[in-house]
Design an enzyme around this catalytic site. Structure first.
Site, PDB file in Angstrom:
ATOM      1  N   ASP A  86      49.136  42.704  54.930  1.00 19.21           N
ATOM      2  CA  ASP A  86      49.147  41.904  53.693  1.00 19.21           C
ATOM      3  C   ASP A  86      48.145  42.447  52.668  1.00 19.21           C
ATOM      4  OD1 ASP A  86      46.733  40.989  54.666  1.00 19.21           O
ATOM      5  OD2 ASP A  86      47.263  38.863  54.624  1.00 19.21           O
ATOM      6  N   GLU A 147      38.113  28.713  45.804  1.00 22.59           N
ATOM      7  CA  GLU A 147      38.951  29.317  44.758  1.00 22.59           C
ATOM      8  C   GLU A 147      39.106  28.415  43.537  1.00 22.59           C
ATOM      9  OE1 GLU A 147      42.453  30.650  46.842  1.00 22.59           O
ATOM     10  OE2 GLU A 147      41.530  32.571  47.326  1.00 22.59           O
TER      11      GLU A 147
HETATM   12  N1  ATP Z   1      57.534  32.553  46.678  1.00 21.56           N
HETATM   13  C1  ATP Z   1      56.790  31.458  46.829  1.00 21.56           C
HETATM   14  N2  ATP Z   1      57.271  30.268  46.396  1.00 21.56           N
HETATM   15  C2  ATP Z   1      56.539  29.157  46.518  1.00 21.56           C
HETATM   16  N3  ATP Z   1      55.303  29.090  47.090  1.00 21.56           N
HETATM   17  C3  ATP Z   1      54.796  30.240  47.542  1.00 21.56           C
HETATM   18  C4  ATP Z   1      55.504  31.469  47.436  1.00 21.56           C
HETATM   19  N4  ATP Z   1      54.748  32.437  47.959  1.00 21.56           N
HETATM   20  C5  ATP Z   1      53.618  31.836  48.379  1.00 21.56           C
HETATM   21  N5  ATP Z   1      53.656  30.527  48.144  1.00 21.56           N
HETATM   22  C6  ATP Z   1      52.579  29.574  48.429  1.00 21.56           C
HETATM   23  O1  ATP Z   1      51.507  29.968  47.571  1.00 21.56           O
HETATM   24  C7  ATP Z   1      50.264  29.929  48.265  1.00 21.56           C
HETATM   25  C8  ATP Z   1      49.639  31.311  48.273  1.00 21.56           C
HETATM   26  O2  ATP Z   1      50.372  32.172  49.121  1.00 21.56           O
HETATM   27  P1  ATP Z   1      49.665  33.280  50.022  1.00 21.56           P
HETATM   28  O3  ATP Z   1      48.490  32.711  50.737  1.00 21.56           O
HETATM   29  O4  ATP Z   1      50.739  33.937  50.821  1.00 21.56           O
HETATM   30  O5  ATP Z   1      49.167  34.272  48.865  1.00 21.56           O
HETATM   31  P2  ATP Z   1      48.350  35.635  48.983  1.00 21.56           P
HETATM   32  O6  ATP Z   1      48.915  36.567  47.957  1.00 21.56           O
HETATM   33  O7  ATP Z   1      48.336  36.122  50.387  1.00 21.56           O
HETATM   34  O8  ATP Z   1      46.906  35.152  48.544  1.00 21.56           O
HETATM   35  P3  ATP Z   1      45.488  35.897  48.620  1.00 21.56           P
HETATM   36  O9  ATP Z   1      45.473  36.860  47.486  1.00 21.56           O
HETATM   37  O10 ATP Z   1      44.501  34.833  48.419  1.00 21.56           O
HETATM   38  O11 ATP Z   1      45.364  36.551  49.927  1.00 21.56           O
HETATM   39  C9  ATP Z   1      50.573  29.381  49.658  1.00 21.56           C
HETATM   40  O12 ATP Z   1      50.348  27.987  49.633  1.00 21.56           O
HETATM   41  C10 ATP Z   1      52.053  29.686  49.856  1.00 21.56           C
HETATM   42  O13 ATP Z   1      52.691  28.758  50.709  1.00 21.56           O
HETATM   43  N1  GNG Z   2      36.213  40.632  45.143  1.00 19.09           N
HETATM   44  C1  GNG Z   2      37.184  40.777  46.036  1.00 19.09           C
HETATM   45  N2  GNG Z   2      37.408  41.993  46.594  1.00 19.09           N
HETATM   46  C2  GNG Z   2      38.413  42.219  47.482  1.00 19.09           C
HETATM   47  O1  GNG Z   2      38.596  43.343  47.974  1.00 19.09           O
HETATM   48  C3  GNG Z   2      39.202  41.088  47.836  1.00 19.09           C
HETATM   49  N3  GNG Z   2      40.232  40.919  48.686  1.00 19.09           N
HETATM   50  C4  GNG Z   2      40.574  39.628  48.646  1.00 19.09           C
HETATM   51  N4  GNG Z   2      39.759  38.971  47.782  1.00 19.09           N
HETATM   52  C5  GNG Z   2      39.762  37.512  47.538  1.00 19.09           C
HETATM   53  C6  GNG Z   2      40.949  36.966  46.825  1.00 19.09           C
HETATM   54  C7  GNG Z   2      41.146  35.622  47.472  1.00 19.09           C
HETATM   55  O2  GNG Z   2      40.313  34.658  46.845  1.00 19.09           O
HETATM   56  C8  GNG Z   2      40.651  35.803  48.891  1.00 19.09           C
HETATM   57  C9  GNG Z   2      41.724  36.072  49.926  1.00 19.09           C
HETATM   58  O3  GNG Z   2      42.516  37.145  49.595  1.00 19.09           O
HETATM   59  O4  GNG Z   2      39.752  36.907  48.829  1.00 19.09           O
HETATM   60  C10 GNG Z   2      38.901  39.850  47.256  1.00 19.09           C
HETATM   61  N5  GNG Z   2      37.899  39.680  46.365  1.00 19.09           N
END
Ligand code: ATP
Ligand code: GNG
Length: 207
Positions: A86, A147
Protein backbone atom coordinates in the site's frame (compact mmCIF):
# COMPACT_ATOMS: atom_id res chain seq x y z
CA UNK A 1 16.08 -7.23 -10.02
CA UNK A 2 12.65 -8.69 -9.29
CA UNK A 3 10.72 -10.28 -12.13
CA UNK A 4 7.64 -11.32 -10.13
CA UNK A 5 4.88 -8.69 -10.21
CA UNK A 6 5.42 -6.13 -7.47
CA UNK A 7 2.39 -3.85 -7.27
CA UNK A 8 2.29 -0.61 -5.28
CA UNK A 9 -0.96 1.21 -4.63
CA UNK A 10 -0.30 4.93 -4.27
CA UNK A 11 -2.09 8.22 -3.88
CA UNK A 12 -2.39 11.05 -1.36
CA UNK A 13 -3.53 10.68 2.25
CA UNK A 14 -6.90 8.96 2.51
CA UNK A 15 -7.18 8.13 -1.21
CA UNK A 16 -7.98 4.51 -0.39
CA UNK A 17 -4.58 2.81 -0.83
CA UNK A 18 -4.84 0.35 2.06
CA UNK A 19 -8.47 -0.43 1.22
CA UNK A 20 -7.78 -1.18 -2.45
CA UNK A 21 -4.50 -3.01 -1.76
CA UNK A 22 -6.28 -5.24 0.78
CA UNK A 23 -9.11 -6.02 -1.65
CA UNK A 24 -6.68 -6.79 -4.49
CA UNK A 25 -4.46 -8.87 -2.25
CA UNK A 26 -7.47 -11.06 -1.45
CA UNK A 27 -8.65 -11.17 -5.05
CA UNK A 28 -5.23 -12.00 -6.51
CA UNK A 29 -4.00 -14.14 -3.62
CA UNK A 30 -0.82 -12.05 -3.27
CA UNK A 31 0.70 -11.30 0.14
CA UNK A 32 0.32 -7.67 1.15
CA UNK A 33 2.80 -5.38 2.82
CA UNK A 34 1.38 -2.43 4.61
CA UNK A 35 2.70 0.66 6.33
CA UNK A 36 2.67 1.19 10.08
CA UNK A 37 0.17 3.77 11.35
CA UNK A 38 -1.20 3.21 14.86
CA UNK A 39 2.20 2.18 16.31
CA UNK A 40 4.00 5.12 14.78
CA UNK A 41 5.30 7.17 17.74
CA UNK A 42 5.78 10.38 15.77
CA UNK A 43 2.62 10.93 13.70
CA UNK A 44 0.67 12.62 16.46
CA UNK A 45 3.58 14.91 17.38
CA UNK A 46 4.24 15.60 13.69
CA UNK A 47 0.73 16.86 12.97
CA UNK A 48 1.01 19.09 16.06
CA UNK A 49 4.25 20.66 14.88
CA UNK A 50 5.54 19.63 11.46
CA UNK A 51 8.74 21.68 11.57
CA UNK A 52 9.77 20.22 14.91
CA UNK A 53 9.09 16.55 14.16
CA UNK A 54 9.42 16.09 10.40
CA UNK A 55 12.98 14.72 10.38
CA UNK A 56 12.19 12.14 13.06
CA UNK A 57 9.03 11.07 11.26
CA UNK A 58 10.54 10.86 7.79
CA UNK A 59 13.47 8.81 9.14
CA UNK A 60 11.08 6.53 11.01
CA UNK A 61 9.05 5.85 7.85
CA UNK A 62 12.21 5.36 5.82
CA UNK A 63 13.74 2.85 8.25
CA UNK A 64 10.49 0.97 8.64
CA UNK A 65 9.93 0.70 4.90
CA UNK A 66 13.57 -0.24 4.33
CA UNK A 67 13.30 -3.21 6.68
CA UNK A 68 9.94 -4.24 5.25
CA UNK A 69 11.19 -4.16 1.66
CA UNK A 70 14.38 -6.04 2.53
CA UNK A 71 12.26 -8.78 4.08
CA UNK A 72 9.85 -8.73 1.13
CA UNK A 73 12.74 -9.14 -1.23
CA UNK A 74 14.19 -12.13 0.63
CA UNK A 75 10.97 -13.93 1.45
CA UNK A 76 8.79 -13.22 -1.57
CA UNK A 77 10.13 -11.46 -4.64
CA UNK A 78 13.42 -13.37 -4.84
CA UNK A 79 11.37 -16.56 -4.63
CA UNK A 80 9.21 -15.45 -7.58
CA UNK A 81 6.23 -14.66 -5.32
CA UNK A 82 4.24 -11.56 -6.39
CA UNK A 83 3.52 -8.94 -3.74
CA UNK A 84 1.16 -6.00 -3.32
CA UNK A 85 2.04 -2.99 -1.13
CA UNK A 86 0.00 0.00 0.00
CA UNK A 87 2.97 2.31 -0.69
CA UNK A 88 5.88 2.89 -3.05
CA UNK A 89 9.24 3.63 -1.42
CA UNK A 90 9.41 6.89 -3.39
CA UNK A 91 6.62 8.13 -1.17
CA UNK A 92 9.37 8.96 1.33
CA UNK A 93 10.79 11.54 -1.03
CA UNK A 94 7.39 13.04 -1.87
CA UNK A 95 6.73 13.73 1.80
CA UNK A 96 10.32 14.66 2.71
CA UNK A 97 10.42 17.31 -0.01
CA UNK A 98 7.24 18.78 1.41
CA UNK A 99 8.13 18.66 5.12
CA UNK A 100 11.92 19.02 5.58
CA UNK A 101 14.12 22.10 5.58
CA UNK A 102 16.67 22.37 2.77
CA UNK A 103 19.50 21.32 5.05
CA UNK A 104 17.59 18.34 6.41
CA UNK A 105 16.50 17.34 2.92
CA UNK A 106 20.11 17.25 1.70
CA UNK A 107 21.02 14.83 4.48
CA UNK A 108 17.84 12.84 3.99
CA UNK A 109 18.41 12.37 0.25
CA UNK A 110 21.84 10.84 0.90
CA UNK A 111 20.45 8.39 3.44
CA UNK A 112 17.48 7.62 1.19
CA UNK A 113 19.74 6.64 -1.72
CA UNK A 114 22.09 4.64 0.47
CA UNK A 115 19.23 2.63 1.88
CA UNK A 116 16.99 2.23 -1.12
CA UNK A 117 19.04 2.15 -4.34
CA UNK A 118 19.38 -1.63 -4.27
CA UNK A 119 15.89 -2.39 -2.95
CA UNK A 120 13.33 -3.98 -5.25
CA UNK A 121 11.09 -1.39 -6.91
CA UNK A 122 7.48 -1.99 -7.95
CA UNK A 123 6.93 -2.74 -11.63
CA UNK A 124 3.28 -1.71 -11.36
CA UNK A 125 1.73 1.32 -9.68
CA UNK A 126 -1.98 1.73 -9.16
CA UNK A 127 -2.31 5.47 -8.68
CA UNK A 128 -5.53 6.59 -6.99
CA UNK A 129 -6.08 10.22 -7.90
CA UNK A 130 -8.64 12.01 -5.78
CA UNK A 131 -9.74 15.60 -5.26
CA UNK A 132 -9.47 17.57 -2.04
CA UNK A 133 -13.17 17.18 -1.05
CA UNK A 134 -12.95 13.39 -1.52
CA UNK A 135 -9.79 13.13 0.59
CA UNK A 136 -11.18 15.38 3.33
CA UNK A 137 -14.36 13.33 3.44
CA UNK A 138 -12.51 10.00 3.68
CA UNK A 139 -10.05 11.25 6.30
CA UNK A 140 -12.94 12.53 8.39
CA UNK A 141 -14.89 9.30 7.94
CA UNK A 142 -11.87 7.24 9.04
CA UNK A 143 -11.61 9.43 12.13
CA UNK A 144 -7.96 9.10 13.21
CA UNK A 145 -7.70 11.73 15.97
CA UNK A 146 -4.24 13.01 14.96
CA UNK A 147 -5.39 13.59 11.34
CA UNK A 148 -7.95 16.17 12.49
CA UNK A 149 -4.97 18.55 12.59
CA UNK A 150 -4.11 18.08 8.91
CA UNK A 151 -4.22 21.43 7.13
CA UNK A 152 -6.18 21.66 3.90
CA UNK A 153 -3.23 23.40 2.24
CA UNK A 154 -0.94 20.46 3.14
CA UNK A 155 -3.32 18.03 1.45
CA UNK A 156 -3.68 20.28 -1.56
CA UNK A 157 0.09 20.45 -1.98
CA UNK A 158 0.40 16.68 -1.65
CA UNK A 159 -2.20 16.14 -4.38
CA UNK A 160 -0.05 18.22 -6.74
CA UNK A 161 3.20 16.62 -5.49
CA UNK A 162 1.81 13.16 -6.23
CA UNK A 163 0.88 14.06 -9.81
CA UNK A 164 4.42 15.27 -10.45
CA UNK A 165 6.09 12.34 -8.70
CA UNK A 166 4.10 9.65 -10.53
CA UNK A 167 4.95 11.29 -13.84
CA UNK A 168 8.64 11.43 -12.88
CA UNK A 169 8.66 7.76 -11.87
CA UNK A 170 7.07 6.83 -15.18
CA UNK A 171 9.56 8.88 -17.19
CA UNK A 172 12.49 7.44 -15.24
CA UNK A 173 11.49 3.82 -15.82
CA UNK A 174 10.08 2.72 -19.18
CA UNK A 175 9.31 -0.74 -17.73
CA UNK A 176 7.02 0.71 -15.07
CA UNK A 177 3.28 0.37 -15.73
CA UNK A 178 0.99 2.92 -14.10
CA UNK A 179 -2.74 2.37 -13.85
CA UNK A 180 -4.49 5.58 -12.80
CA UNK A 181 -7.83 5.33 -11.04
CA UNK A 182 -10.23 8.23 -10.62
CA UNK A 183 -10.88 7.98 -6.89
CA UNK A 184 -13.69 10.55 -7.11
CA UNK A 185 -15.86 8.65 -9.55
CA UNK A 186 -14.77 5.03 -9.10
CA UNK A 187 -16.04 3.66 -5.82
CA UNK A 188 -14.39 0.28 -5.35
CA UNK A 189 -15.75 0.05 -1.78
CA UNK A 190 -19.47 0.45 -2.35
CA UNK A 191 -19.71 -0.47 -6.01
CA UNK A 192 -18.84 -4.09 -6.72
CA UNK A 193 -18.65 -3.62 -10.48
CA UNK A 194 -16.09 -0.80 -10.04
CA UNK A 195 -13.85 -3.13 -8.05
CA UNK A 196 -14.33 -5.98 -10.52
CA UNK A 197 -13.33 -3.72 -13.40
CA UNK A 198 -10.18 -2.58 -11.59
CA UNK A 199 -9.26 -6.15 -10.61
CA UNK A 200 -9.77 -7.38 -14.19
CA UNK A 201 -7.57 -4.56 -15.48
CA UNK A 202 -4.82 -5.40 -13.00
CA UNK A 203 -4.97 -9.11 -13.87
CA UNK A 204 -4.61 -8.23 -17.55
CA UNK A 205 -1.61 -5.98 -16.85
CA UNK A 206 0.35 -8.52 -14.83
CA UNK A 207 -0.37 -11.47 -17.17
N1 ATP B 1 -13.42 4.19 -3.04
C1 ATP B 1 -13.84 4.47 -1.80
N2 ATP B 1 -15.13 4.81 -1.60
C2 ATP B 1 -15.57 5.12 -0.37
N3 ATP B 1 -14.81 5.08 0.76
C3 ATP B 1 -13.53 4.74 0.61
C4 ATP B 1 -12.98 4.42 -0.66
N4 ATP B 1 -11.69 4.13 -0.51
C5 ATP B 1 -11.44 4.25 0.81
N5 ATP B 1 -12.54 4.60 1.47
C6 ATP B 1 -12.62 4.87 2.91
O1 ATP B 1 -11.81 6.03 3.11
C7 ATP B 1 -11.01 5.89 4.28
C8 ATP B 1 -9.54 5.97 3.91
O2 ATP B 1 -9.15 4.81 3.19
P1 ATP B 1 -7.72 4.13 3.38
O3 ATP B 1 -7.38 4.01 4.82
O4 ATP B 1 -7.71 2.91 2.53
O5 ATP B 1 -6.82 5.27 2.70
P2 ATP B 1 -5.23 5.33 2.51
O6 ATP B 1 -4.98 5.94 1.17
O7 ATP B 1 -4.63 4.00 2.77
O8 ATP B 1 -4.84 6.35 3.66
P3 ATP B 1 -3.40 6.75 4.25
O9 ATP B 1 -2.80 7.68 3.26
O10 ATP B 1 -3.70 7.44 5.51
O11 ATP B 1 -2.61 5.53 4.44
C9 ATP B 1 -11.41 4.56 4.92
O12 ATP B 1 -12.39 4.83 5.89
C10 ATP B 1 -12.01 3.76 3.76
O13 ATP B 1 -12.99 2.84 4.18
N1 GNG C 1 5.28 13.01 6.69
C1 GNG C 1 4.96 11.80 6.26
N2 GNG C 1 5.88 11.07 5.59
C2 GNG C 1 5.60 9.84 5.07
O1 GNG C 1 6.47 9.19 4.46
C3 GNG C 1 4.29 9.33 5.32
N3 GNG C 1 3.69 8.17 5.01
C4 GNG C 1 2.45 8.22 5.52
N4 GNG C 1 2.28 9.41 6.17
C5 GNG C 1 1.08 9.79 6.94
C6 GNG C 1 -0.16 10.04 6.15
C7 GNG C 1 -1.25 9.53 7.06
O2 GNG C 1 -1.62 10.54 7.99
C8 GNG C 1 -0.60 8.41 7.84
C9 GNG C 1 -0.86 7.01 7.31
O3 GNG C 1 -0.52 6.88 5.98
O4 GNG C 1 0.80 8.69 7.80
C10 GNG C 1 3.40 10.12 6.05
N5 GNG C 1 3.72 11.35 6.53
Amino acid sequence: MNTAPFIAVEGPIGAGKTTLATMLSQELGFPMISEIVEDNPYLDKFYDNIEEWSFQLEMFFLCHRYKQLEDTSHHFLNEGQPVIADYHIYKNVIFAERTLSEQQLNKYRKIFHLLTDDLPKPNFIIYIKASLPTLLHRIEKRGRPFEKKIETSYLEQLIADYDIAIKQLQEADPDLTVLTIDGDSEDFVLNKSDFERIAAHVKELIK
